[in-house]
Design a protein around this motif. Structure first.
Motif, PDB file in Angstrom:
ATOM      1  N   UNK A  97       0.838  -1.205   0.000  1.00 21.19           N
ATOM      2  CA  UNK A  97       0.000   0.000   0.000  1.00 21.19           C
ATOM      3  C   UNK A  97       0.869   1.249   0.000  1.00 21.19           C
ATOM      4  N   UNK A  98       1.894   1.239   0.832  1.00 20.53           N
ATOM      5  CA  UNK A  98       2.794   2.396   0.911  1.00 20.53           C
ATOM      6  C   UNK A  98       3.588   2.572  -0.370  1.00 20.53           C
ATOM      7  N   UNK A  99       4.154   1.486  -0.904  1.00 21.41           N
ATOM      8  CA  UNK A  99       4.938   1.570  -2.133  1.00 21.41           C
ATOM      9  C   UNK A  99       4.073   2.047  -3.293  1.00 21.41           C
ATOM     10  N   UNK A 100       2.841   1.554  -3.352  1.00 19.51           N
ATOM     11  CA  UNK A 100       1.944   1.935  -4.444  1.00 19.51           C
ATOM     12  C   UNK A 100       1.584   3.410  -4.359  1.00 19.51           C
ATOM     13  N   UNK A 114       6.729  -8.669  -4.703  1.00 19.07           N
ATOM     14  CA  UNK A 114       6.673  -8.919  -6.147  1.00 19.07           C
ATOM     15  C   UNK A 114       6.787 -10.403  -6.472  1.00 19.07           C
ATOM     16  N   UNK A 115       7.605 -11.126  -5.721  1.00 17.21           N
ATOM     17  CA  UNK A 115       7.726 -12.564  -5.975  1.00 17.21           C
ATOM     18  C   UNK A 115       6.430 -13.284  -5.626  1.00 17.21           C
ATOM     19  N   UNK A 116       5.805 -12.855  -4.535  1.00 14.38           N
ATOM     20  CA  UNK A 116       4.529 -13.452  -4.171  1.00 14.38           C
ATOM     21  C   UNK A 116       3.461 -13.203  -5.223  1.00 14.38           C
ATOM     22  N   UNK A 137      -2.413  -3.029  -5.472  1.00 17.89           N
ATOM     23  CA  UNK A 137      -1.174  -2.447  -4.952  1.00 17.89           C
ATOM     24  C   UNK A 137       0.030  -3.298  -5.332  1.00 17.89           C
ATOM     25  N   UNK A 138      -0.109  -4.611  -5.157  1.00 24.50           N
ATOM     26  CA  UNK A 138       0.987  -5.515  -5.483  1.00 24.50           C
ATOM     27  C   UNK A 138       1.329  -5.439  -6.969  1.00 24.50           C
ATOM     28  N   UNK A 162      -1.396  -2.027 -17.285  1.00 22.62           N
ATOM     29  CA  UNK A 162      -1.378  -0.623 -16.913  1.00 22.62           C
ATOM     30  C   UNK A 162      -2.766  -0.056 -16.673  1.00 22.62           C
ATOM     31  N   UNK A 163      -3.744  -0.963 -16.520  1.00 24.90           N
ATOM     32  CA  UNK A 163      -5.101  -0.494 -16.214  1.00 24.90           C
ATOM     33  C   UNK A 163      -5.155   0.291 -14.916  1.00 24.90           C
ATOM     34  N   UNK A 164      -4.255  -0.075 -13.972  1.00 27.68           N
ATOM     35  CA  UNK A 164      -4.318   0.588 -12.667  1.00 27.68           C
ATOM     36  C   UNK A 164      -4.037   2.084 -12.761  1.00 27.68           C
TER      37      UNK A 164
END
Length: 212
Positions: A23-26, A64-66, A105-106, A166-168
């Motif tokens: 959430x923070x990174x996004x 990202x791996x998850x 977010x991920x 890139x829909x997000x």
């Protein structure tokens, strides 16, 4: 408490931390987010956070791996169903869209922040992404066998990912359409283009609801 219970609690805590960090990174970006902020968002002390992750890069890799591992599991799961060629690609797109709806977010972190990982970690993520690309490319060939001897299936697959990944940046999930409703639109647009797009008219849909 048994070893299995401790392991389960540890995994749950790491999942919670990863979700809060995503959430923070996004929202702020990986570079602008500190471990202090991740600890605070996770309701942990900083030493408590470091008990689960040695540094911010490990948190990023876990996210990202998850996410890419789940995507790879999803596409190989669809592949194992042995669907008819005309159903395989629509099923893959729908499955992807539904996963994106639960992991926005991920997904943003995967597309924007994987570059901050070291070369070994990036290679691990890329290997799983290749699995995803391969399954989609095979589905394109299944839908258009005449393209099998060309280089187009992979290129078309990357075009499709460009549309989906890139829909997000513009799609509002709380708007008039959901991810599930967007899936057939994306499928038709990819397979048939704008001229072949079939969309139910809002007035007709409202009329149908009034009758039901």
């Amino acid at each position: 408490m048994s070893v299995d219970q401790i392991s389960s609690r540890t995994n749950e805590q790491r999942t919670l931390i990863s979700r809060k960090a995503a959430e923070l990174f996004a929202r702020k970006g990986y570079a602008a987010t500190s471990m202090n902020e991740i600890a605070e968002a996770s309701h942990l002390s900083k030493p408590g956070l470091y008990h689960h992750f040695k540094d911010k890069a490990e948190v990023l890799f876990h996210i990202v791996d998850g996410h890419v591992s789940r995507l790879a599991d999803i596409v190989t799961g669809v592949e194992s169903l042995g669907l008819a060629p005309e159903r395989r690609l629509p099923e893959l797109i729908e499955a992807f869209m539904l996963e994106y709806a639960e992991a926005q977010n991920e997904h943003r972190v995967l597309t924007e922040d994987v570059r901050f990982l070291d070369a070994e970690a990036q290679a691990c993520v890329l290997d799983k992404e290749r699995t995803v690309v391969r399954v989609f490319s095979d589905a394109v060939v299944a839908a258009r066998p005449d393209l099998d001897s060309t280089q187009l299936p992979k290129l078309l697959t990357m075009f499709l990912f460009g549309m989906l990944n890139w829909m997000f940046t513009w799609f509002q999930p709380n708007g008039r359409l959901t991810h599930a409703e967007m899936a057939p639109i994306a499928t038709q647009l990819f397979l048939h283009g704008v001229s072949g797009l079939e969309v139910e008219h809002p007035a007709a849909r409202a009329k149908l609801h009034r009758r039901s």
